[in-house]
Write an enzyme that holds these catalytic residues in place. Structure first.
Site, PDB file in Angstrom:
ATOM      1  N   ASP A 132      -6.006   1.223  12.685  1.00 48.91           N
ATOM      2  CA  ASP A 132      -7.268   0.542  12.386  1.00 48.91           C
ATOM      3  C   ASP A 132      -8.132   0.381  13.619  1.00 48.91           C
ATOM      4  O   ASP A 132      -9.346   0.271  13.529  1.00 48.91           O
ATOM      5  CB  ASP A 132      -6.991  -0.836  11.774  1.00 48.91           C
ATOM      6  CG  ASP A 132      -6.498  -0.660  10.354  1.00 48.91           C
ATOM      7  OD1 ASP A 132      -5.291  -0.392  10.189  1.00 48.91           O
ATOM      8  OD2 ASP A 132      -7.319  -0.739   9.425  1.00 48.91           O
TER       9      ASP A 132
ATOM     10  N   GLN B  99       0.824  -1.219   0.000  1.00 50.69           N
ATOM     11  CA  GLN B  99       0.000   0.000   0.000  1.00 50.69           C
ATOM     12  C   GLN B  99       0.855   1.265   0.000  1.00 50.69           C
ATOM     13  O   GLN B  99       0.432   2.307  -0.495  1.00 50.69           O
ATOM     14  CB  GLN B  99      -0.924   0.025   1.229  1.00 50.69           C
ATOM     15  CG  GLN B  99      -2.051  -1.011   1.181  1.00 50.69           C
ATOM     16  CD  GLN B  99      -1.678  -2.263   1.920  1.00 50.69           C
ATOM     17  OE1 GLN B  99      -0.508  -2.657   1.940  1.00 50.69           O
ATOM     18  NE2 GLN B  99      -2.648  -2.916   2.515  1.00 50.69           N
TER      19      GLN B  99
END
Ligand code: MRU
Length: 364
Positions: A241, A200
């Site tokens: 997260d 990513q």
């Protein structure tokens, strides 16, 4: 942000057709920019599972829009949709947060039509709030970059994974301060961890920063410690997260190793935390945050562009098993501070509750 000179978010309701939600297929970036439609909640769930959309805030926003698509259906499928969406990815708490908020807003609706209108209003509110929150994160975080630049000439920021606008509805969390620094003319350069196995950083963060004109360099995940030893990193800023009320932080696999190296080298390690990523119900991040395990094929192979299509090539002996935990937990003691929409605080229950006193009684 602008893509090729035009403002773009990561998710939106089609202007001409309220039955269609549109997203960017992030699996094709940086090579191709392709917008795809979501027409059913199942397509929304599949987009999350297959990581066409990813990043904790965007996963939450996609779930909210998927519940809106479910609420449009003639049969009552909202409860099934909520369960199906919740099962897509386990680590980002934004998913549960968005689903619970949408269900609560729909609960007292008097008719199917009103329920659908409420689901839409909730999805829109979640998106607008995300953008506003991220702007605040940028404003609170830019002071750290300004200080580092004043000391070193250029602030060298290391980030991991993608916590930029692609991981949110717009603006980004961990990268928001660097965008603001660039806008204000503060010299900033970002070390971008490639972030194996799905890359990513190399694919998404590098592309984003390039579009925004932010100076950056992609490094392999193993280079961070070395750069810190040589004094070439002024601070780290990463996303999250799920952050426990203790300040323990779950983020993309490898974040913990960066925090250890930063601690050993006296490099400040900050986490950008929108309050939608805080799990107020848990304290012990290591024991209580569920860690997603993904397929070993992401480790044993790598994807990239070949000709004009995205191709996977095999890296390992085809019979070697591979293990692929997708997140890790960085204990609060390794985190210098949390950047929230209400300001900076220590990575601790006390620090978080000083900024968010309304959650004092939410612990499970
Ligand atoms: O597996 P991903 O790509 O969804 O993981 C994303 C991250 O780990 C981000 O750092 C996190 O979601 C924060 S995004 C603002």
């Amino acid at each position: 942000v602008d893509v090729a000179g035009r403002p773009c978010r990561t998710i939106w309701l089609d202007e001409d057709d309220a039955a269609i939600v549109r997203i960017i297929d992030q699996r094709l970036l940086p090579h191709r920019f392709v917008v795809v439609p979501l027409r059913t909640w199942q397509e929304g769930a599949e987009a999350i599972r297959s990581m066409q959309v990813r990043g904790a805030p965007l996963v939450g926003a996609t779930a909210a829009w998927s519940l809106y698509l479910a609420a449009r259906e003639p049969r009552d499928v909202v409860a099934d949709a909520a369960a199906g969406l919740q099962a897509t990815r386990p680590t980002a708490v934004n998913l549960r947060w968005a689903i619970e908020r949408s269900l609560a807003d729909m609960a007292s609706a008097g008719s199917a039509r009103e329920r659908c209108a409420r689901a839409r209003a909730t999805a829109e509110a979640i998106c607008e709030e995300d953008v506003a929150v991220n702007r605040k994160l940028g404003e609170h975080g830019v002071a750290l970059i300004e200080r580092a630049a004043a000391k070193s000439g250029v602030a060298n920021v290391l980030t991991h994974c993608n916590a930029g606008w692609l991981a949110t509805v717009d603006v980004g969390t961990a990268t928001a301060p660097t965008y603001l620094a660039r806008q204000r003319g503060i010299p900033v350069h970002v070390w971008v961890d490639e972030t194996r196995p799905r890359n990513q950083g190399a694919a998404l963060t590098a592309w984003e920063l390039g579009q925004a004109g932010v100076a950056h360099t992609v490094i392999v995940d193993n280079a961070g410690g070395h750069l810190m030893q040589r004094g070439r990193v002024d601070l780290c800023i990463v996303g999250t997260d799920r952050t426990a009320r203790s300040g323990d932080v779950a983020n993309k696999i490898g974040t913990y190793l960066k925090a250890l190296a930063a601690h050993d080298n006296g490099v400040p390690f900050y986490v950008a935390v929108p309050s939608s990523s805080i799990d107020w119900r848990i304290r012990d991040g290591l024991r209580e945050i569920p860690i997603e395990e993904r397929g070993g094929d992401e480790v044993s192979g790598i994807e990239g562009m070949h000709g004009d299509s995205v191709t996977r090539v095999q890296l390992t002996p085809s019979d070697s098993p591979a293990h692929n935990p997708a997140f890790d937990v960085t204990p609060a003691r390794l985190v210098t501070g949390l950047i929230t929409e209400r300001g900076l605080c220590s990575a601790s229950e006390k620090g978080l509750l000083e900024l968010f006193p309304e959650h004092a009684r939410d612990a499970g």
